[in-house]
Write an enzyme that holds these catalytic residues in place. Structure first.
Site, PDB file in Angstrom:
ATOM      1  N   THR A  60       0.826  -1.216   0.000  1.00 11.00           N
ATOM      2  CA  THR A  60       0.000   0.000   0.000  1.00 11.00           C
ATOM      3  C   THR A  60       0.862   1.269   0.000  1.00 11.00           C
ATOM      4  O   THR A  60       0.698   2.151  -0.856  1.00 11.00           O
ATOM      5  CB  THR A  60      -0.900   0.006   1.266  1.00 11.00           C
ATOM      6  N   VAL A  61       1.781   1.369   0.950  1.00  4.26           N
ATOM      7  CA  VAL A  61       2.574   2.608   1.054  1.00  4.26           C
ATOM      8  C   VAL A  61       3.605   2.684  -0.078  1.00  4.26           C
ATOM      9  O   VAL A  61       3.871   3.770  -0.614  1.00  4.26           O
ATOM     10  CB  VAL A  61       3.256   2.707   2.442  1.00  4.26           C
TER      11      VAL A  61
ATOM     12  N   LYS B 264       5.092   3.918  18.319  1.00  2.00           N
ATOM     13  CA  LYS B 264       5.107   5.333  17.924  1.00  2.00           C
ATOM     14  C   LYS B 264       5.426   6.239  19.118  1.00  2.00           C
ATOM     15  O   LYS B 264       6.172   7.208  18.999  1.00  2.00           O
ATOM     16  CB  LYS B 264       3.756   5.701  17.301  1.00  2.00           C
TER      17      LYS B 264
HETATM   18  N1  HSE Z   1      -2.297   0.322  11.820  1.00  2.28           N
HETATM   19  C1  HSE Z   1      -1.881   1.678  11.909  1.00  2.28           C
HETATM   20  C2  HSE Z   1      -3.075   2.509  12.368  1.00  2.28           C
HETATM   21  C3  HSE Z   1      -1.379   2.155  10.572  1.00  2.28           C
HETATM   22  O1  HSE Z   1      -4.197   2.010  12.406  1.00  2.28           O
HETATM   23  O2  HSE Z   1      -2.885   3.671  12.729  1.00  2.28           O
HETATM   24  C4  HSE Z   1      -0.497   3.345  10.632  1.00  2.28           C
HETATM   25  O3  HSE Z   1       0.635   3.162  11.400  1.00  2.28           O
END
Ligand code: HSE
Length: 437
Positions: A13-14, A205
């Site tokens: 996708t990315v 994150k």
């Molecule tokens: N699975 C992640 C989300 C994708 O739902 O935010 C982006 O990091």
């Protein structure tokens, strides 16, 4: 001037989004970077699979190591995800003297310390804007835009899938499983969706955000991580009645001698900015001592939103090729020798308000006993709710919001309450978060 040659790892996708954005905006990108950018080589597991992008002129290979060792590749863009093979590939690329751009949060959160040290030694850059909150330029905002501040805290909705689930549970009364299936079909969820719902993706994150906010090493293992799978429709409704919404937040906050690092469902006042971030959208609030509270909102996932951040990193790396590498922005925003190993506080040291829900016998003196046991630990009740028993059973649900309390003290008081014969089953609690000022 000759174009800068890119090697792409992954055409999912990315990856496809990145190819499309690079092609569509080629002119603007060249104007910004000073040189044109060309993808010369790309790897994919299945070379015959149809792709959502034009790969004309791109050498396709099945072995990703061919990309990182290719003589004509100057910048490796890693978009395969996972933390094991990607680590080997990125370290190999660095060893080969190639710059790296990655969207891989697990890779940076788990192996960033090693990767940045290797990049520093080799004099190459590793850029990772797309690893946190997709298209929102939050790394750049904290690392560069807020560089004049001492960051006090940051709090964010950094997993779109989890936010989509909680939003739909709250606004449509839908079940957890039903909404998760839709998020997977829309392509937002991780390959393993437990990463989304159990908070692991958000913890990756948060690890990165905390490091660039506080100048500390990446310490994923120290993040207190709770998912949203235990949040029930009942909790969502009680929270709403009390004027709150349940949101899955990543929180990094200086407190006393250390920092809190936590990912968990919390009650957020319904008028607060973060309570109104809905669906798959992401938002991060960052509080600096000089600037005060700032907020960053946008798409945290999706092909082109994430590609936006990947391509911005490519532009940065291309600019670096013509600049003095000695003056580049350090990976974590702080000079490598100035990274401090800040203490991550244990959960028992965290001070905040709590939502408490318990099922108790409908007998005289029960509420007095509960509030008495809380008062013994100096815990003040801010709000309390109990409805009439619904059926023939003599049990009722009591819901409370406490004032700010040291979590260790609350846990002790709750365990004393839990041992009372009038408590019917385990006591559920969630933290309350106030992050608007
Ligand atoms: N699975 C992640 C989300 C994708 O739902 O935010 C982006 O990091």
């Amino acid at each position: 001037m000759e174009s800068v040659k890119i090697g792409l790892l992954g055409l999912g996708t990315v990856g496809a989004g990145t190819v499309n954005v690079l092609k569509r905006n080629a002119e603007e990108i060249e104007r910004r970077a000073g040189r044109s950018v060309e993808i010369v080589c790309a790897s994919a597991r299945d070379l015959n699979k149809p792709r959502a992008c034009d790969l004309d002129g791109v050498r396709l290979v099945a072995d990703p190591f061919e990309v990182v060792t290719a003589n004509d590749v100057e910048v490796v863009v890693e978009l395969i995800g996972g933390a094991s093979l990607s680590r080997e590939l990125v370290l190999k690329a660095i060893e080969q003297g190639k710059h790296v751009v990655t969207a891989n949060k697990a890779l940076i959160a788990l192996h960033g310390n090693e990767i940045f040290a290797a990049a520093q030694d080799r004099g190459v850059d590793v850029a990772f804007e797309a690893a946190v909150a997709g298209g929102i330029p939050i790394i750049k905002a904290i690392r560069e835009g807020l560089a004049g501040n001492r960051i006090e805290w940051l709090a964010g909705i950094i997993n779109g899938t989890g936010n989509f689930i909680l939003t739909e549970m709250q606004s449509e009364g839908r079940s957890f499983a039903d909404v998760l299936a839709e998020a997977q079909a829309l392509g937002y969820a991780e390959a393993d969706p437990t990463f989304d719902v159990e908070g692991i993706d958000a913890a990756h994150k948060l690890t990165i955000l905390a490091s660039i906010a506080f100048g500390m090493p990446l310490r994923f293992a120290d993040v207190e991580t709770q998912g949203i799978s235990a949040v029930t429709q009942e909790d969502v409704q009680y929270a709403e009645e009390l004027g709150y919404r349940i949101k899955h937040l990543g929180i990094a906050k200086r407190q006393g001698r250390g920092v809190e690092l936590r990912v968990q469902p919390v009650l957020v006042p319904e008028q607060a900015l973060l309570a109104n971030v809905n669906g798959v959208m992401n938002a991060v609030m960052v509080h600096g001592d000089a600037v005060g509270s700032t907020a960053y909102y946008g798409a945290g996932a999706g092909a082109e939103a994430t590609a936006s951040a990947v391509v911005a990193d490519i532009v940065d790396v291309v600019r670096l090729l013509t600049a003095d590498p000695g003056h580049k922005v350090p990976h974590l925003g702080f000079q490598p020798h100035a990274i401090n190993d800040l203490e991550v506080l244990p959960p028992s040291e965290i001070v905040c308000g709590h939502y408490i829900r318990m099922r108790v016998a409908d007998e005289s003196g029960v509420l007095a006993k509960i509030s008495g046991l809380l008062a013994e630990s100096d815990i003040n009740i801010d709000a309390i709710q109990q409805k009439e028993p619904e059926g023939p059973e003599d049990d009722v649900t009591v819901v409370m919001l406490t004032d700010e309390v040291r979590e260790g003290d609350l846990a002790e008081a709750l365990s004393r309450i839990e041992s009372q014969s009038f408590v019917r089953n385990g006591i559920k609690r969630m933290r309350v978060a106030h992050f608007d000022h």
